[in-house]
Design an enzyme around this catalytic site. Structure first.
Site, PDB file in Angstrom:
ATOM      1  CG  PHE A 100      -6.056   0.369   1.799  1.00 38.98           C
ATOM      2  CD1 PHE A 100      -6.051   0.706   0.259  1.00 38.98           C
ATOM      3  CD2 PHE A 100      -6.749   0.443   2.759  1.00 38.98           C
ATOM      4  CE1 PHE A 100      -7.273   1.492   0.005  1.00 38.98           C
ATOM      5  CE2 PHE A 100      -8.088   1.345   2.303  1.00 38.98           C
ATOM      6  CZ  PHE A 100      -8.259   1.561   0.849  1.00 38.98           C
ATOM      7  CB  CYS A 101      -0.733   2.295  -0.413  1.00 40.16           C
ATOM      8  SG  CYS A 101       0.406   1.167  -0.368  1.00 40.16           S
ATOM      9  CG  PHE A 102      -2.416   0.660  -6.381  1.00 36.17           C
ATOM     10  CD1 PHE A 102      -3.738   0.806  -6.715  1.00 36.17           C
ATOM     11  CD2 PHE A 102      -1.507  -0.037  -7.310  1.00 36.17           C
ATOM     12  CE1 PHE A 102      -4.412   0.178  -7.660  1.00 36.17           C
ATOM     13  CE2 PHE A 102      -2.046  -0.692  -8.252  1.00 36.17           C
ATOM     14  CZ  PHE A 102      -3.617  -0.585  -8.681  1.00 36.17           C
ATOM     15  CE1 TYR A 129      -9.873   0.255  -4.566  1.00 35.98           C
ATOM     16  CE2 TYR A 129      -8.543  -0.092  -6.358  1.00 35.98           C
ATOM     17  CZ  TYR A 129      -9.766   0.027  -5.982  1.00 35.98           C
ATOM     18  OH  TYR A 129     -10.611   0.254  -6.752  1.00 35.98           O
TER      19      TYR A 129
END
Length: 384
Positions: A100-102, A129
């Site tokens: 995952f990233c933001f 996130y």
């Protein structure tokens, strides 16, 4: 090498991500990870803090395409290969990992694509996130409502945390009681002297850890959840407002112990154990002891106004004597100031606070009696 036909993990699966402790690979920059992530997450970023800042500036000045192009220029060659190897190594040890990233955008998608080129197929989390954090915030209220919360209270030094941990071990995976160690999640022993050697989590990390703990409790079909009676703050970590409200309404079980027992427990935890933890990290030398002594002085200084000048002066003098004796191997001298602090400072506060909880008290007893009461099934306080 893991393989999966599923390229994305949807919101409907977020609960199992947390309850199954699946490894989450956080591809955000370290500065973002430090502000808050999840207990099962590790930070293996696509870009360093400096690279992220450069790409962000480029995006603001020249747009998305230029920013993407710069990102590929910055993360190339040996830097790119090193990061891919880190991701692959982590995934080998946890084949069910997810990325995952933001927001589940370019960073996690780029990571996923680079790994796929190496034959390693890993799903990314839809919404990243931000979506995971929103899921925990939204699910927390439902978890609390379904938890049948009970609060374990008692004067400072009655070993409430030890009691909860003992019950957790005794109950095991049964469907009776689940205990949640809020002080453990906050990495703080509570009270003015409860600071640990290692730092406390960020506020977001603390909130996420609490939400996941309650999510796991509900998933286990526990009939009740026990927590320690806590004030708004545990060190610098603030309890979520919803949890504060539930603690203020829940049934209360009080643990009783003699002053001598509480002095002994406080000495063991706040003196011997704190010093031992520091020695393990920094070594057993004079500098380490001075750091330990300074932490005690600072803790006492922090409650100086509430103690009042006369009592503070008395305790400060006893503390200095204890520090000098401890340096010579006589650590039990600390018990003198601990006893006064418990009897004259903490006990009156507890007695005052207990008045507002008295109607909610469903059981009182010593350590063993409360442990036995908590482990009864079905939980007797549910119909009290």
């Amino acid at each position: 090498m893991p393989s999966s036909s599923q390229s994305r993990i949807l919101a409907s699966e977020f609960g199992s991500l947390f309850t199954e402790n699946r490894l989450l690979i956080d591809t955000r920059a370290p500065v973002e990870f430090e502000k808050g992530s999840f207990p099962a997450a590790i930070n293996l970023p696509l870009m360093s803090n400096s690279e992220r800042e450069q790409v962000g500036t480029c995006y603001a000045e020249r747009g998305q395409e230029a920013a993407i192009s710069l990102g590929h220029e910055l993360v190339t060659g040996t830097a790119k290969e090193a990061r891919i190897e880190q991701w692959i190594s982590a995934i080998k040890s946890a084949p069910e990992a997810a990325l995952f990233c933001f927001r589940g955008g370019l960073r996690s998608q780029t990571t996923q694509a680079w790994l796929a080129e190496r034959g390693c197929h890993v799903p990314i989390i839809e919404g990243g996130y931000k979506a995971l954090r929103r899921f925990l915030i939204d699910s927390f209220a439902a978890s609390l409502q379904a938890s049948n919360l009970v609060v374990v209270a008692g004067r400072t030094g009655v070993a409430k945390t030890a009691l909860l941990n003992q019950c957790a071990e005794s109950c095991g995976s049964s469907q009776g009681l689940v205990t949640i160690d809020l002080e453990g999640l906050a990495n703080h022993r509570g009270s003015a002297f409860g600071k640990r050697i290692t730092p406390q989590p960020s506020q977001i990390d603390f909130e996420n850890a609490i939400a996941i703990a309650f999510l796991k409790a509900i998933k286990s079909d526990a009939s009740a959840v026990a927590v320690e009676d806590e004030s708004r703050l545990i060190g610098r970590c603030a309890l979520p407002i919803l949890l504060q409200e539930c603690i203020a309404k829940a049934p209360v079980i009080t643990v009783e112990a003699s002053l001598a027992q509480r002095v002994e427990h406080s000495w063991q935890n706040y003196i011997l154990q704190n010093h031992s933890e520091l020695v393990k990290v920094a070594g057993d030398d004079e500098h380490t002891f001075e750091v330990f002594a300074a932490s005690l002085r600072n803790s006492l200084e922090n409650i100086k106004k509430r103690l009042g000048g006369v009592r503070y002066s008395e305790l400060s003098g006893l503390l200095e004597t204890a520090i000098s004796e401890h340096r010579l191997g006589r650590s039990e001298t600390h018990k003198a100031w601990i006893e006064i602090l418990l009897r004259d400072y903490y006990d009156p506060m507890y007695d005052y606070q207990l008045k507002s909880k008295q109607r909610r008290v469903v059981f009182s007893g010593d350590f063993d009696a409360v442990a036995q009461y908590l482990q009864q099934s079905p939980s007797p306080w549910l119909n009290a």
